[in-house]
Motif scaffolding. Structure first.
Motif, PDB file in Angstrom:
ATOM      1  N   UNK A 137       9.043   2.111   4.801  1.00  0.00           N
ATOM      2  CA  UNK A 137      10.106   2.969   4.263  1.00  0.00           C
ATOM      3  C   UNK A 137      10.582   2.446   2.917  1.00  0.00           C
ATOM      4  N   UNK A 138      10.798   1.151   2.821  1.00  0.00           N
ATOM      5  CA  UNK A 138      11.233   0.558   1.557  1.00  0.00           C
ATOM      6  C   UNK A 138      10.153   0.712   0.483  1.00  0.00           C
ATOM      7  N   UNK A 139       8.890   0.568   0.876  1.00  0.00           N
ATOM      8  CA  UNK A 139       7.793   0.723  -0.093  1.00  0.00           C
ATOM      9  C   UNK A 139       7.724   2.128  -0.658  1.00  0.00           C
ATOM     10  N   UNK A 140       7.838   3.135   0.209  1.00  0.00           N
ATOM     11  CA  UNK A 140       7.765   4.517  -0.277  1.00  0.00           C
ATOM     12  C   UNK A 140       8.964   4.859  -1.165  1.00  0.00           C
ATOM     13  N   UNK A 141      10.145   4.357  -0.783  1.00  0.00           N
ATOM     14  CA  UNK A 141      11.327   4.611  -1.608  1.00  0.00           C
ATOM     15  C   UNK A 141      11.209   3.919  -2.967  1.00  0.00           C
ATOM     16  N   UNK A 142      10.772   2.667  -2.971  1.00  0.00           N
ATOM     17  CA  UNK A 142      10.627   1.937  -4.239  1.00  0.00           C
ATOM     18  C   UNK A 142       9.577   2.592  -5.125  1.00  0.00           C
ATOM     19  N   UNK A 202       0.960   0.560  -9.839  1.00  0.00           N
ATOM     20  CA  UNK A 202       0.758   0.209  -8.442  1.00  0.00           C
ATOM     21  C   UNK A 202       0.870  -1.291  -8.200  1.00  0.00           C
ATOM     22  N   UNK A 203       0.250  -2.160  -9.026  1.00  0.00           N
ATOM     23  CA  UNK A 203       0.415  -3.601  -8.804  1.00  0.00           C
ATOM     24  C   UNK A 203       1.859  -4.065  -8.921  1.00  0.00           C
ATOM     25  N   UNK A 204       2.611  -3.462  -9.857  1.00  0.00           N
ATOM     26  CA  UNK A 204       4.007  -3.859 -10.037  1.00  0.00           C
ATOM     27  C   UNK A 204       4.829  -3.500  -8.802  1.00  0.00           C
ATOM     28  N   UNK A 262       0.829  -1.214   0.000  1.00  0.00           N
ATOM     29  CA  UNK A 262       0.000   0.000   0.000  1.00  0.00           C
ATOM     30  C   UNK A 262       0.858   1.257   0.000  1.00  0.00           C
ATOM     31  N   UNK A 263       1.924   1.262   0.798  1.00  0.00           N
ATOM     32  CA  UNK A 263       2.786   2.451   0.836  1.00  0.00           C
ATOM     33  C   UNK A 263       3.499   2.645  -0.499  1.00  0.00           C
ATOM     34  N   UNK A 264       3.927   1.552  -1.122  1.00  0.00           N
ATOM     35  CA  UNK A 264       4.578   1.649  -2.433  1.00  0.00           C
ATOM     36  C   UNK A 264       3.625   2.132  -3.503  1.00  0.00           C
ATOM     37  N   UNK A 284       6.702  -6.046  -6.050  1.00  0.00           N
ATOM     38  CA  UNK A 284       8.112  -5.900  -5.694  1.00  0.00           C
ATOM     39  C   UNK A 284       8.290  -5.771  -4.185  1.00  0.00           C
ATOM     40  N   UNK A 285       7.458  -4.951  -3.567  1.00  0.00           N
ATOM     41  CA  UNK A 285       7.586  -4.701  -2.134  1.00  0.00           C
ATOM     42  C   UNK A 285       7.117  -5.911  -1.323  1.00  0.00           C
TER      43      UNK A 285
END
Length: 458
Positions: free
Chosen positions: A405-410, A430-432, A326-328, A436-437
């Motif tokens: 944090x990793x999701x927002x950065x990615x 968004x699905x991609x 969700x964050x990513x 990944x995350x």
């Protein structure tokens, strides 16, 4: 209700075979109503177009979606097709022909008058998504040594055939663009004023090979109704008007939304696209995402022993996966939209990263705190997590901080990386990003668990 009345009146006139009354009825309607009528009764589109005056038929044809335009060209007699195509503005005609198969284009080009054929072939020669494809050569140009009176006389003589007379362009003898003026600037000065005394040499022009998406940003920043198009030597080739830009912006927005949703861009309206072509557009991304998600099972297998020793860890896997995804997805959607609006470019990557690091830490901490509190409350009432509930809560909290944090950065960096590489940022859908995350989030989660619970539960 109005559409129903319009449709009923039209069908009545068609049944009575009163050609004159039908023509009068159609010529009394708004162009937008004519377009709606064509969508309501597509089988009667040829009848509608042949009973409209040529100028109104062209006006209606211009605002129709491509599938409806294609059906009309197939249905009307060749003579009517020739009239429509020759009367269409060059940019609209090129946009329509550019959507057709090459064989159909070859046949329709033959119906054009020699001059229109020359213009159309010239526009079709530019790259598909370039400014050259949507420009029109119909504009008003003046010379620097003319007086305002001469300019106004020139407009009276040739303005009828111009796409717009809101802006007048000044060119030299070689056709190079020197300046541009809004018409009001000529109307508010004495007629004997010489044009070169009004020039300030400040103007904005598009390059003929510029991307259409870049032109949208220029229009948005400059707040213009039309912009000139020049070649590499500054020679003026045509103009692009705001109506074309709005159409392109709508198409770009629709295409980006579809890509963000994890599907290929649809080149036809949803209901007009054959079901198997629609499936083909969607299946590719679904397969890629499915294969990506299979890596989740691989990660779970790698930590199988840890999960077997502490089954409680498996309870929080969906929570970790959904929070990171969700964050990513949030970050990628925000960045793609900001790039589409011209708010950020690839040069802003460091500013974006700093903001997303801070955002990721704050958002992750909020979710981590909620997760920790939830474990403690649940354990207080139901003793679900046993004597090591504090450690389990800490593992979940720190994991959520890391995963978010990793999701927002990615999600924020991937669109910028793709743009830098020359790819479409919307491809980082968004699905991609979520897929990944998901995989990397599990690695973060189980690594944190091993760090804190090794020798205790593991």
């Amino acid at each position: 209700m109005e559409n129903e009345v319009l449709l009923d009146n039209f069908e009545t006139l068609v049944k009575t075979h009163s050609s004159r009354e039908l023509k009068e009825f159609l010529d009394d309607q708004l162009i937008t109503d004519i377009a709606e009528l064509i969508y309501e009764v597509p089988e009667q589109a040829a009848v509608i177009m042949t009973h409209l005056t040529l100028s109104r038929a062209v006006a209606a044809f211009r605002i129709l979606e491509f599938p409806a335009q294609e059906d009309i060209i197939r249905a009307v007699p060749p003579a009517k097709t020739a009239e429509l195509l020759n009367e269409l503005p060059p940019d609209d005609r090129t946009a329509f022909l550019g959507e057709l198969p090459s064989q159909a284009v070859t046949e329709l080009i033959k119906l054009l008058d020699p001059q229109e054929r020359k213009v159309t072939l010239s526009l079709l020669g530019y790259p598909e998504n370039s400014v050259g494809r949507i420009m029109t050569p119909d504009y008003i140009a003046a010379k620097a040594h003319w007086t305002v009176a001469q300019v106004l006389q020139h407009i009276r003589m040739y303005g009828r055939d111009s796409e717009t007379i809101d802006v007048i362009y000044v060119i030299d003898d070689e056709g190079r663009l020197l300046d541009d003026f809004r018409i009001r600037e000529f109307l508010l000065v004495p007629p004997d004023t010489v044009v070169n005394t009004l020039m300030d040499d400040r103007f904005v022009a598009l390059k003929v090979n510029d991307e259409q998406e870049e032109a949208i940003q220029v229009f948005r920043l400059e707040n213009r109704v039309a912009l000139p198009v020049v070649d590499d030597k500054g020679v003026m080739l045509g103009i692009v008007t705001i109506d074309d830009m709005l159409w392109i912006a709508n198409e770009e927005h629709t295409e980006d939304i579809q890509k963000i949703g994890g599907t290929e861009a649809l080149d036809e309206p949803y209901l007009d696209m054959p079901i198997f072509r629609l499936i083909k557009k969607r299946v590719g991304w679904l397969v890629i995402l499915f294969l990506g998600e299979m890596l989740t099972a691989t990660v779970m297998t790698y930590f199988e022993d840890e999960i077997a020793k502490a089954v409680v860890l498996a309870l929080f896997v969906p929570l970790i996966i959904s929070s990171g995804g969700n964050s990513g997805s949030q970050a990628s959607t925000l960045i793609i939209q900001a790039m589409a609006l011209g708010e950020i470019t690839t040069r802003d990557w460091w500013r974006v990263m700093r903001r997303e690091i801070f955002s990721g830490l704050v958002l992750g901490s909020a979710l981590g705190l909620i997760g920790f509190v939830r474990i403690q409350v649940w354990n207080q009432f139901f003793h679900t997590y046993g004597e090591h509930n504090i450690l389990i809560g800490i593992v979940l909290g720190i994991s959520l901080i890391g995963v978010v944090l990793w999701g927002t950065l990615s999600g924020s960096m991937l669109p910028l990386i793709l743009k830098r590489a020359g790819a479409d940022p919307a491809t980082s859908s968004a699905p991609f990003v979520a897929t990944l995350v998901d995989v990397t989030g599990l690695l973060i989660y189980f690594s944190v668990a091993y760090m804190f619970l090794n020798g205790i539960l593991l």
